[in-house]
Design a protein around this motif. Structure first.
Motif, PDB file in Angstrom:
ATOM      1  N   GLY A 280       0.822  -1.207   0.000  1.00 42.55           N
ATOM      2  CA  GLY A 280       0.000   0.000   0.000  1.00 42.55           C
ATOM      3  C   GLY A 280       0.855   1.256   0.000  1.00 42.55           C
ATOM      4  O   GLY A 280       1.935   1.293   0.595  1.00 42.55           O
ATOM      5  N   VAL A 281       0.363   2.302  -0.662  1.00 46.65           N
ATOM      6  CA  VAL A 281       1.137   3.534  -0.829  1.00 46.65           C
ATOM      7  C   VAL A 281       0.331   4.737  -0.344  1.00 46.65           C
ATOM      8  O   VAL A 281      -0.832   4.916  -0.719  1.00 46.65           O
ATOM      9  CB  VAL A 281       1.528   3.755  -2.306  1.00 46.65           C
ATOM     10  CG1 VAL A 281       2.271   5.084  -2.471  1.00 46.65           C
ATOM     11  CG2 VAL A 281       2.378   2.601  -2.819  1.00 46.65           C
ATOM     12  N   SER A 282       0.970   5.553   0.491  1.00 48.96           N
ATOM     13  CA  SER A 282       0.461   6.884   0.824  1.00 48.96           C
ATOM     14  C   SER A 282       1.297   7.903   0.060  1.00 48.96           C
ATOM     15  O   SER A 282       2.519   7.767  -0.020  1.00 48.96           O
ATOM     16  CB  SER A 282       0.581   7.168   2.326  1.00 48.96           C
ATOM     17  OG  SER A 282      -0.218   6.291   3.081  1.00 48.96           O
ATOM     18  N   VAL A 283       0.644   8.908  -0.498  1.00 47.65           N
ATOM     19  CA  VAL A 283       1.346   9.949  -1.250  1.00 47.65           C
ATOM     20  C   VAL A 283       1.286  11.245  -0.458  1.00 47.65           C
ATOM     21  O   VAL A 283       0.207  11.700  -0.072  1.00 47.65           O
ATOM     22  CB  VAL A 283       0.724  10.149  -2.646  1.00 47.65           C
ATOM     23  CG1 VAL A 283       1.489  11.230  -3.413  1.00 47.65           C
ATOM     24  CG2 VAL A 283       0.732   8.839  -3.428  1.00 47.65           C
ATOM     25  N   VAL A 284       2.453  11.820  -0.193  1.00 41.76           N
ATOM     26  CA  VAL A 284       2.556  13.095   0.517  1.00 41.76           C
ATOM     27  C   VAL A 284       2.915  14.173  -0.500  1.00 41.76           C
ATOM     28  O   VAL A 284       3.984  14.126  -1.116  1.00 41.76           O
ATOM     29  CB  VAL A 284       3.617  13.030   1.629  1.00 41.76           C
ATOM     30  CG1 VAL A 284       3.830  14.415   2.248  1.00 41.76           C
ATOM     31  CG2 VAL A 284       3.210  12.021   2.695  1.00 41.76           C
ATOM     32  N   VAL A 285       2.000  15.124  -0.684  1.00 49.56           N
ATOM     33  CA  VAL A 285       2.194  16.212  -1.645  1.00 49.56           C
ATOM     34  C   VAL A 285       2.376  17.509  -0.866  1.00 49.56           C
ATOM     35  O   VAL A 285       1.531  17.875  -0.047  1.00 49.56           O
ATOM     36  CB  VAL A 285       0.989  16.341  -2.597  1.00 49.56           C
ATOM     37  CG1 VAL A 285       1.229  17.467  -3.605  1.00 49.56           C
ATOM     38  CG2 VAL A 285       0.727  15.023  -3.315  1.00 49.56           C
ATOM     39  N   VAL A 286       3.473  18.204  -1.116  1.00 50.19           N
ATOM     40  CA  VAL A 286       3.741  19.479  -0.457  1.00 50.19           C
ATOM     41  C   VAL A 286       3.416  20.606  -1.433  1.00 50.19           C
ATOM     42  O   VAL A 286       3.798  20.550  -2.610  1.00 50.19           O
ATOM     43  CB  VAL A 286       5.209  19.574  -0.004  1.00 50.19           C
ATOM     44  CG1 VAL A 286       5.470  20.904   0.688  1.00 50.19           C
ATOM     45  CG2 VAL A 286       5.543  18.419   0.931  1.00 50.19           C
TER      46      VAL A 286
ATOM     47  N   ALA B 250       5.286   7.876  -0.813  1.00 52.66           N
ATOM     48  CA  ALA B 250       5.851   8.554  -1.982  1.00 52.66           C
ATOM     49  C   ALA B 250       5.722  10.058  -1.789  1.00 52.66           C
ATOM     50  O   ALA B 250       4.713  10.542  -1.264  1.00 52.66           O
ATOM     51  CB  ALA B 250       5.122   8.125  -3.253  1.00 52.66           C
ATOM     52  N   PHE B 251       6.750  10.795  -2.217  1.00 55.01           N
ATOM     53  CA  PHE B 251       6.754  12.250  -2.078  1.00 55.01           C
ATOM     54  C   PHE B 251       6.527  12.922  -3.423  1.00 55.01           C
ATOM     55  O   PHE B 251       6.990  12.437  -4.467  1.00 55.01           O
ATOM     56  CB  PHE B 251       8.091  12.730  -1.506  1.00 55.01           C
ATOM     57  CG  PHE B 251       8.374  12.231  -0.118  1.00 55.01           C
ATOM     58  CD1 PHE B 251       7.606  12.656   0.954  1.00 55.01           C
ATOM     59  CD2 PHE B 251       9.406  11.331   0.117  1.00 55.01           C
ATOM     60  CE1 PHE B 251       7.860  12.198   2.235  1.00 55.01           C
ATOM     61  CE2 PHE B 251       9.673  10.867   1.392  1.00 55.01           C
ATOM     62  CZ  PHE B 251       8.895  11.300   2.455  1.00 55.01           C
ATOM     63  N   LEU B 252       5.841  14.059  -3.378  1.00 48.02           N
ATOM     64  CA  LEU B 252       5.592  14.838  -4.586  1.00 48.02           C
ATOM     65  C   LEU B 252       5.415  16.296  -4.176  1.00 48.02           C
ATOM     66  O   LEU B 252       5.033  16.590  -3.038  1.00 48.02           O
ATOM     67  CB  LEU B 252       4.335  14.321  -5.298  1.00 48.02           C
ATOM     68  CG  LEU B 252       4.016  14.844  -6.700  1.00 48.02           C
ATOM     69  CD1 LEU B 252       5.179  14.640  -7.664  1.00 48.02           C
ATOM     70  CD2 LEU B 252       2.756  14.181  -7.242  1.00 48.02           C
ATOM     71  N   GLU B 253       5.721  17.201  -5.083  1.00 46.97           N
ATOM     72  CA  GLU B 253       5.524  18.628  -4.847  1.00 46.97           C
ATOM     73  C   GLU B 253       4.613  19.183  -5.930  1.00 46.97           C
ATOM     74  O   GLU B 253       4.680  18.748  -7.089  1.00 46.97           O
ATOM     75  CB  GLU B 253       6.860  19.375  -4.880  1.00 46.97           C
ATOM     76  CG  GLU B 253       7.827  18.970  -3.786  1.00 46.97           C
ATOM     77  CD  GLU B 253       9.204  19.577  -3.988  1.00 46.97           C
ATOM     78  OE1 GLU B 253       9.330  20.476  -4.859  1.00 46.97           O
ATOM     79  OE2 GLU B 253      10.154  19.149  -3.309  1.00 46.97           O
ATOM     80  N   ALA B 254       3.767  20.123  -5.554  1.00 48.81           N
ATOM     81  CA  ALA B 254       2.942  20.801  -6.550  1.00 48.81           C
ATOM     82  C   ALA B 254       3.850  21.394  -7.617  1.00 48.81           C
ATOM     83  O   ALA B 254       4.901  21.956  -7.319  1.00 48.81           O
ATOM     84  CB  ALA B 254       2.115  21.897  -5.890  1.00 48.81           C
ATOM     85  N   GLY B 255       3.434  21.254  -8.874  1.00 45.12           N
ATOM     86  CA  GLY B 255       4.261  21.714  -9.980  1.00 45.12           C
ATOM     87  C   GLY B 255       5.021  20.588 -10.643  1.00 45.12           C
ATOM     88  O   GLY B 255       5.746  20.814 -11.614  1.00 45.12           O
ATOM     89  N   HIS B 256       4.876  19.354 -10.119  1.00 43.87           N
ATOM     90  CA  HIS B 256       5.505  18.183 -10.716  1.00 43.87           C
ATOM     91  C   HIS B 256       4.430  17.156 -11.065  1.00 43.87           C
ATOM     92  O   HIS B 256       3.374  17.098 -10.430  1.00 43.87           O
ATOM     93  CB  HIS B 256       6.524  17.557  -9.761  1.00 43.87           C
ATOM     94  CG  HIS B 256       7.715  18.421  -9.516  1.00 43.87           C
ATOM     95  ND1 HIS B 256       7.682  19.499  -8.667  1.00 43.87           N
ATOM     96  CD2 HIS B 256       8.974  18.378 -10.030  1.00 43.87           C
ATOM     97  CE1 HIS B 256       8.871  20.085  -8.655  1.00 43.87           C
ATOM     98  NE2 HIS B 256       9.670  19.426  -9.470  1.00 43.87           N
ATOM     99  N   LEU B 257       4.730  16.340 -12.063  1.00 43.11           N
ATOM    100  CA  LEU B 257       3.811  15.306 -12.531  1.00 43.11           C
ATOM    101  C   LEU B 257       4.501  13.956 -12.506  1.00 43.11           C
ATOM    102  O   LEU B 257       5.720  13.865 -12.654  1.00 43.11           O
ATOM    103  CB  LEU B 257       3.361  15.590 -13.972  1.00 43.11           C
ATOM    104  CG  LEU B 257       2.745  16.947 -14.276  1.00 43.11           C
ATOM    105  CD1 LEU B 257       2.497  17.069 -15.769  1.00 43.11           C
ATOM    106  CD2 LEU B 257       1.453  17.117 -13.502  1.00 43.11           C
ATOM    107  N   TRP B 258       3.693  12.913 -12.353  1.00 41.41           N
ATOM    108  CA  TRP B 258       4.213  11.551 -12.422  1.00 41.41           C
ATOM    109  C   TRP B 258       3.815  10.889 -13.737  1.00 41.41           C
ATOM    110  O   TRP B 258       2.697  11.096 -14.236  1.00 41.41           O
ATOM    111  CB  TRP B 258       3.631  10.707 -11.295  1.00 41.41           C
ATOM    112  CG  TRP B 258       4.328  10.880  -9.978  1.00 41.41           C
ATOM    113  CD1 TRP B 258       5.508  11.488  -9.737  1.00 41.41           C
ATOM    114  CD2 TRP B 258       3.849  10.411  -8.712  1.00 41.41           C
ATOM    115  NE1 TRP B 258       5.815  11.437  -8.409  1.00 41.41           N
ATOM    116  CE2 TRP B 258       4.812  10.774  -7.749  1.00 41.41           C
ATOM    117  CE3 TRP B 258       2.716   9.724  -8.295  1.00 41.41           C
ATOM    118  CZ2 TRP B 258       4.674  10.471  -6.399  1.00 41.41           C
ATOM    119  CZ3 TRP B 258       2.570   9.416  -6.957  1.00 41.41           C
ATOM    120  CH2 TRP B 258       3.540   9.787  -6.014  1.00 41.41           C
TER     121      TRP B 258
END
Length: 712
Positions: A490-496, A570-578
């Motif tokens: 299972g994956v949690s995504v943290v978006v800053v 998983a980490f992600l920042e606004a302004g980026h795409l997967w």
């Protein structure tokens, strides 16, 4: 006009007159046409900043002496005493258009105000709360916390904003400093609540009598219509005898009009019984610890005085969640408890330890510090009471301008010699918390005290980001390799995100459209002033939003991990795409592997979902003279939660060093990297407004209130 807002002030000298468009005491925040209030504080004299205010466009100043400035001046004996009167007049007395409950006392103000917000609000007409944890309208955070009782211009402006939004009822904390410094001058209280008084702030007030005198001011006839007073201490009984306004007393004392009894129900909460002229009422609450009986009773009685039906008030209290940092349980499914609590007075600490004994079967561990530049005489007593626990770590709180070790030495002087073996010292607070979590055994409880939900420590002029709850949660994760056993992949995504209203939708859509369904998305808003939160909430219920002041992306990632629950993060920042297969590809690498992290390459160009990808084991620590860890972009990372917890997460600083996190993590297990870009920057011409589509895409709930959490 300046003359209009000055009318009624005693000892005023008016030099010139001018129309005023705003009011402020911060020279940096002046707008053209404002009146600037030159406060004389403990450390700064506002008169020294009046020239700057005029340069920025102030057309009038309120001062205590005439200044050589070519603007209208209102000269008064005390700017702080005049400020509430001036601000209230400028905003046309906004507190008079609503019912305001002021809550004062050494302990329990925040909890009582949160209960009152629940009691006084309805679905169509939410109530407001002003205090230590921030200012709220219903569940909406409308102002990050600063002072528990805001300065008069800020407070009157806030009342005005609430009035414009149709607010009818407000519960606010009223501190002794706020009363002594006239912050609530110009505010009308329909009900004043007194909870208790115990030694605190005596470095400021000088004596308990002067502390009491400051508290008593709220209950003067010109400020307050009626009082609800707990008479379980001598000061409450004294206040009740001195009041010239209608009073309802309550408590366990025989003199109380409404007799209170409590029954603790462990971690299930509390039962409060009130017996008075209306008969007997039983109120259940989720609050833990019998010390909260006073807060429940006060909120119920104040709500009744304002006309709320008894059944509705009792139901609202039963449904009300505890405030952040007030016996806040951080533990999830671990066999021991970890709790963050704001207890910072001897009485509160003693009650907290007693509650810990009631709800746990094992030993009590305690992390304790003392605030710098606060009432230092209580430090030995705090440490003496702390030894009622089994294991105590004395550490740094916010030392301000004091020497942290000197504060601890003062505390150690109160430790009884026969209990000295229970006490250890660790100056670094994060380390003290981690070691205490490490030492717990099944059935034990850890109390992390003194700071509650606070997000920073102050060392001199420097502020360091540190949230006790986040540090503890990561430390708990580090001990729990079984996290997520029910869904091992299972994956949690943290978006800053910070001021990312234009790009966040595209970023979230790239997560929603992954070929692998994620367990949850936690968006951490880092002090945005635009519509970032609204954009995030448009993806509810899959997205939860956590709001914090601008503490930086490193701290925000740690908060996001602490708020999430899956085995993989998983980490992600606004302004980026997967790439739509990013998680699928990374999970395929990690499955049946002992790797603890999988990253990928990153590109500043738009992506092509047709690209083939090549998985390679990361074996080199140096590529082209540059550390390979410096080549890992956080937005490409998928990491195992317990291992991330063992690293301690990102440095709790505004500018975090990402490479150090990945370097520390690589010592705990194999790291793999997909040698193709799976994360990309958002291109400027992308359609940001389009909402996600498809059967599994989220739709905004009619009630987003449970989707937003605030970190202070």
């Amino acid at each position: 006009m300046l003359s209009d807002v000055a009318r009624g002030l005693s000892g005023v000298q008016l030099i010139g007159d001018v129309e005023i468009r705003g009011i402020t005491f911060d020279s940096r925040a002046v707008h053209p046409g404002d009146v600037f209030l030159a406060y004389c504080g403990e450390h700064r004299d506002g008169h020294l900043y009046a020239g700057e205010a005029v340069q920025r466009g102030a057309t009038a100043i309120v001062v205590e002496r005439v200044l050589d400035l070519a603007v209208a001046q209102c000269v008064v004996p005390s700017v702080s005493e005049a400020a509430g009167h001036i601000a209230s007049k400028f905003y046309d007395h906004p507190s008079r258009s609503m019912s305001v409950v002021g809550v004062t006392g050494t302990n329990g103000k925040t909890t009582t105000c949160q209960l009152l917000r629940a009691c006084l609000g309805t679905e169509d007409q939410p109530a407001a709360q002003i205090g230590t944890t921030g200012s709220f309208l219903g569940d909406e955070l409308i102002m990050h916390p600063s002072l528990s009782t805001p300065e008069a211009p800020t407070l009157q402006s806030l009342f005005d904003q609430l009035r414009l939004r149709g607010t009818r009822r407000v519960a606010m904390e009223v501190t002794s400093h706020g009363l002594d410094r006239h912050r609530v001058s110009g505010t009308h209280f329909n009900v004043g609540v007194f909870l208790n008084l115990s030694p605190e702030h005596l470095d400021y007030h000088g004596s308990m009598q002067e502390y009491f005198v400051a508290k008593r001011r709220m209950f003067e006839q010109e400020h307050c219509d009626a009082a609800i007073i707990c008479v379980d201490d001598e000061w409450g009984r004294k206040l009740a005898g001195l009041c010239s306004i209608p009073v309802i007393t309550f408590g366990r004392h025989e003199s109380a009009d409404v007799k209170m009894s409590t029954q603790g129900m462990g971690l299930d909460g509390l039962l409060v019984r009130l017996a008075g002229p209306e008969g007997t009422t039983e109120i259940s609450s989720r609050l833990i610890g019998e010390i909260n009986g006073c807060n429940v009773a006060a909120a119920f009685l104040a709500a009744r005085l304002l006309g709320v039906e008894a059944s509705r008030a009792a139901h609202a209290i039963a449904e009300c969640v505890p405030p952040p940092g007030r016996f806040e349980v951080i533990t999830r499914d671990e066999p021991y408890l970890s709790v963050a609590d704001y207890a910072h007075t001897p009485n509160a600490l003693e009650a907290l330890i007693a509650t810990a004994r009631e709800v746990s079967e094992g030993e009590v561990h305690l992390v304790l510090g003392a605030r710098g530049q606060r009432y230092s005489a209580k430090r030995p007593e705090m440490a003496r009471i702390a030894t009622q626990a089994d294991h105590i770590r004395l550490t740094t709180d916010s030392p301000c301008d004091e020497d942290p070790m000197e504060i601890i030495n003062q505390m150690l002087s109160g430790v009884p010699p026969m209990r000295r073996d229970r006490v250890s010292v660790e100056l670094d607070r994060a380390t003290a918390i981690r070691h205490s979590v490490r030492d717990m055994k099944p059935g034990d409880i850890l109390l992390i005290t003194g700071r509650g939900p606070e997000g920073t420590q102050r060392f001199g002029e420097e502020e360091v980001v540190l949230d006790d709850r986040v540090v503890a949660r990561l430390a708990l994760d580090a001990r729990n390799e079984a996290i997520g056993d029910s869904d091992p992949m299972g994956v949690s995504v943290v978006v800053v995100a910070s001021n990312a209203a234009e790009t966040l939708a595209a970023t979230l859509r790239s997560v929603v459209e992954q070929t692998v369904k994620v367990h949850e998305i936690v968006v951490v808003d880092d002090g945005s002033t635009d519509d970032t939160v609204e954009v995030a909430l448009s993806f509810a219920p899959l997205v939860r939003v956590v709001r914090q002041p601008r503490f930086g992306f490193g701290a925000a990632r740690n908060v996001g991990v602490a708020q999430s629950s899956s085995r993989w993060v998983a980490f992600l920042e606004a302004g980026h795409l997967w790439h739509r297969k990013k998680l699928e590809l990374q999970l395929s690498v990690l499955q049946n592997s002992d790797a603890v992290l999988c990253a990928s390459d990153w590109s500043g160009e738009d992506h092509d979902d047709r690209r083939e990808v090549d998985v390679q084991l990361m074996v080199s620590t140096d590529v082209g003279g540059e550390s390979i860890f410096e080549q890992i972009h956080s937005c490409t990372v998928l990491v195992r939660r317990d291992v991330y917890g063992r690293t301690g997460g990102f440095e709790q600083l505004v500018e975090s060093d990402e490479a150090n996190v990945w370097r520390r993590l690589s010592t705990l297990g194999p790291v793999r990297k997909i040698k193709q870009p799976l994360t990309f920057c958002v291109t400027p011409d992308r359609d940001f407004e389009q909402q996600p589509s498809g059967e599994n895409s989220p739709r905004r709930s009619d009630d987003d209130s449970q989707a937003v959490t605030s970190v202070t």
